[in-house]
Design a protein around this motif. Sequence first.
Motif, mmCIF file in Angstrom:
data_model
loop_
_atom_site.group_PDB
_atom_site.id
_atom_site.type_symbol
_atom_site.label_atom_id
_atom_site.label_comp_id
_atom_site.label_asym_id
_atom_site.label_seq_id
_atom_site.Cartn_x
_atom_site.Cartn_y
_atom_site.Cartn_z
ATOM 1 N N CYS A 21 0.787 -1.240 0.053
ATOM 2 C CA CYS A 21 -0.010 0.004 -0.147
ATOM 3 C C CYS A 21 0.809 1.323 -0.212
ATOM 4 C CB CYS A 21 -0.930 0.133 1.243
ATOM 5 S SG CYS A 21 -0.191 0.035 2.803
ATOM 6 N N SER A 22 2.070 1.134 0.312
ATOM 7 C CA SER A 22 2.722 2.442 0.207
ATOM 8 C C SER A 22 3.007 3.228 -1.141
ATOM 9 C CB SER A 22 4.244 2.092 0.848
ATOM 10 O OG SER A 22 4.866 3.480 0.723
ATOM 11 N N PRO A 23 2.577 4.322 -1.445
ATOM 12 C CA PRO A 23 2.826 5.097 -2.524
ATOM 13 C C PRO A 23 4.314 5.520 -2.801
ATOM 14 C CG PRO A 23 1.794 6.552 -1.065
ATOM 15 C CD PRO A 23 1.630 5.187 -0.389
ATOM 16 N N ASN A 25 6.779 3.315 -2.204
ATOM 17 C CA ASN A 25 7.498 2.111 -2.672
ATOM 18 C C ASN A 25 7.437 1.786 -4.206
ATOM 19 O OD1 ASN A 25 8.377 -0.271 -3.207
ATOM 20 N ND2 ASN A 25 7.826 -1.456 -1.217
ATOM 21 N N GLN A 26 8.296 2.447 -4.946
ATOM 22 C CA GLN A 26 8.384 2.475 -6.305
ATOM 23 C C GLN A 26 8.459 0.953 -7.073
ATOM 24 O OE1 GLN A 26 7.754 5.142 -8.059
ATOM 25 N NE2 GLN A 26 7.598 5.907 -6.002
ATOM 26 N N GLN A 30 1.368 -0.226 -4.650
ATOM 27 C CA GLN A 30 0.683 1.061 -4.370
ATOM 28 C C GLN A 30 -0.707 1.006 -4.305
ATOM 29 O OE1 GLN A 30 2.803 3.600 -7.072
ATOM 30 N NE2 GLN A 30 4.566 3.393 -6.265
ATOM 31 N N GLU A 32 -4.716 1.231 -3.381
ATOM 32 C CA GLU A 32 -5.514 2.244 -2.646
ATOM 33 C C GLU A 32 -7.150 1.210 -2.371
ATOM 34 O OE1 GLU A 32 -6.202 5.558 -5.417
ATOM 35 O OE2 GLU A 32 -4.587 6.605 -4.226
#
Length: 161
Positions: A21-23, A25-26, A30, A32
Amino acid sequence: MRKINNVHLHEDPEKYQCFGCSPFNQSGLQLEFWEDGDEVFTVWEPQHQLMGWQNIVHGGIQATLMDEVSGWLVYVKCGTAGVTSQLNVKYRKPLLISNGPLTVKSKLKERNRKFALIHSVIISNNEVCAEGELKFYLYPENIARSQFHYPGVDAFFESKA
């Protein structure tokens, strides 16, 4: 239907690197999330670097998708934080990358003081491609707040002012 706020966005981007879920972490998914009645869901577009066999989303990524959506369901439907203690996946049909966006839905089946049982599905082209049965260990809310920065259910939704 309502959008679920990512309550972790205020955290240090160097520390908030959740693969699901982290935006920040490329390399991550990602994701939502949205709440729709008794379900929590995400819509996600598969990328070629997450391929297993030719044009098929890797099975581990499919399991991760169901696990992540179920974790957010625990936040908003169980009112606490939890961790996966069991995950059983049935791969029903090939999940093709070329089919574009897919939907992952999770629904609470059963809950007691310590555990939540959750059913999750991945849907592509109106077909269930994978489904999972997950068991989450639930932390008492006071532990979730003090040790895991759980902010309470209300923090996940816009206030109705």
